[in-house]
Design an enzyme around this catalytic site. Structure first.
Site, PDB file in Angstrom:
ATOM      1  N   ASP A  30     -29.315  -1.339 -75.554  1.00 53.86           N
ATOM      2  CA  ASP A  30     -30.168  -2.113 -76.457  1.00 53.86           C
ATOM      3  C   ASP A  30     -29.433  -3.308 -77.043  1.00 53.86           C
ATOM      4  O   ASP A  30     -28.209  -3.432 -76.926  1.00 53.86           O
ATOM      5  CB  ASP A  30     -30.637  -1.221 -77.613  1.00 53.86           C
ATOM      6  CG  ASP A  30     -31.693  -0.233 -77.190  1.00 53.86           C
ATOM      7  OD1 ASP A  30     -32.296  -0.426 -76.120  1.00 53.86           O
ATOM      8  OD2 ASP A  30     -31.928   0.742 -77.942  1.00 53.86           O
ATOM      9  N   TYR A  67     -20.876   7.864 -73.673  1.00 50.76           N
ATOM     10  CA  TYR A  67     -21.045   6.927 -74.778  1.00 50.76           C
ATOM     11  C   TYR A  67     -20.090   7.279 -75.906  1.00 50.76           C
ATOM     12  O   TYR A  67     -19.853   8.452 -76.200  1.00 50.76           O
ATOM     13  CB  TYR A  67     -22.485   6.954 -75.303  1.00 50.76           C
ATOM     14  CG  TYR A  67     -23.463   6.196 -74.445  1.00 50.76           C
ATOM     15  CD1 TYR A  67     -23.747   4.854 -74.687  1.00 50.76           C
ATOM     16  CD2 TYR A  67     -24.116   6.823 -73.383  1.00 50.76           C
ATOM     17  CE1 TYR A  67     -24.650   4.153 -73.895  1.00 50.76           C
ATOM     18  CE2 TYR A  67     -25.019   6.128 -72.584  1.00 50.76           C
ATOM     19  CZ  TYR A  67     -25.279   4.801 -72.849  1.00 50.76           C
ATOM     20  OH  TYR A  67     -26.174   4.105 -72.061  1.00 50.76           O
TER      21      TYR A  67
END
Length: 306
Positions: A66, A130
């Site tokens: 994002d 992540y």
């Protein structure tokens, strides 16, 4: 359009990194929207125009991120079709050429590999990791080093109950329906995922923090899975931080997970984008060789053994 007579098409896997602060995510922004927002992919494809491919080069990105999210290492595949009589670029030359023509200083090509023509950077990935960075003891935004702003989530609390966070994270491990941690707008047909690793650990400390700022403590959260749902990592992070701050008990994380409800009071919270980094994308052993040895392409940022 089919291959031109005598031309050679080569497919490459490239690893690249970026600071996401200036971008509207990694995916390209097309059409009129590009006047107000640009993705990392836009810059990659602009640089690839200088390769003079017969067919315009398109990057197929492994992992969508994002706006504001960073990547220590993302991956993509691309096809380059050279004109008749011109051999394919070597992976080293391709990487150097792309870096030479990139027009944004916050993007860098790390490495490239030749891969089979049916290789797919998104579908072939076997693991994605992540990293989420937190800092405690930051009572005001201006107390954080200018070099760390937009690279971590500053918390006013002076400490976190890390033991409780680790206990809570254990409830997320394994194969579950993660609907409770999925934001609206996900294209996924199934919300079942397998979380292989969820860790909470102290960071040795930022090199950008001065000695007199020793009240600040940095923490790393890492999550590994083959794939994640839309904003799953940021929602899991928000819940684990709530546990660390005492707003939730570790056992309540299991209740949230089993509820499959993304709109609950705690699970609806989303950690800020600027603390999140895509750390690595891994692939299994592929059917191509280099120096007569089968290899496993991996992000240079990932140091684990194959």
């Amino acid at each position: 359009m089919g291959p031109a007579a005598g031309s050679v098409t080569a497919r490459y896997l490239v690893y690249f990194q970026y600071l996401g602060t200036d971008f509207n995510g990694v995916a390209a922004v097309r059409g009129s929207q590009r006047a107000v927002a640009v993705g990392v992919q836009n810059y990659l494809e602009e640089a690839a125009k200088r390769l003079n491919s017969v067919v315009p080069v398109k990057f197929t990105i492994s992992s969508r991120t994002d706006a504001g999210v960073h990547a220590l290492c993302n991956a993509a595949h691309l096809d380059v079709q050279r004109r008749s009589g011109q051999p394919p670029f070597s992976p080293e030359v391709l990487a150097e050429a792309l870096n030479a023509h990139l027009r944004h200083p916050a993007i860098r090509i790390l490495q490239a590999f030749r891969v089979p023509s049916d290789f797919h950077a998104r579908h072939a990935a076997t693991s994605r990791t992540y990293l989420y960075r937190l800092v405690t003891g930051c009572h005001r935004p201006d107390q954080l080093s200018v070099f760390e702003r937009n690279r971590c989530w500053p918390l006013r609390a002076g400490c976190l109950d890390v033991g409780a966070m680790r206990e809570a994270a254990q409830h997320l491990l394994g194969t579950h329906d993660f609907s409770a941690f999925q934001s609206a707008g996900s294209p996924a047909t199934s919300s079942v995922r397998t979380l292989r690793r969820a860790s909470v650990s102290p960071d040795p400390g930022s090199p950008f923090v001065l000695p007199q700022e020793n009240r600040l403590r940095f923490w790393n959260l890492e999550f590994e899975s083959q794939s994640f749902l839309y904003r799953q990592v940021r929602r899991m992070t928000a819940v684990l931080v709530a546990v660390g701050l005492g707003a939730l008990m570790p056992a309540q994380v299991k209740v949230i997970l089993e509820s499959r409800d993304p709109l609950g009071r705690h699970q609806a919270r989303v950690a800020p984008a600027h603390g999140l980094f895509l750390k690595s994308v891994l692939y299994g052993r592929l059917g191509f060789t280099t120096r007569k040895a089968q290899i496993t392409p991996r992000c240079p940022a990932d140091v684990r053994a194959p």
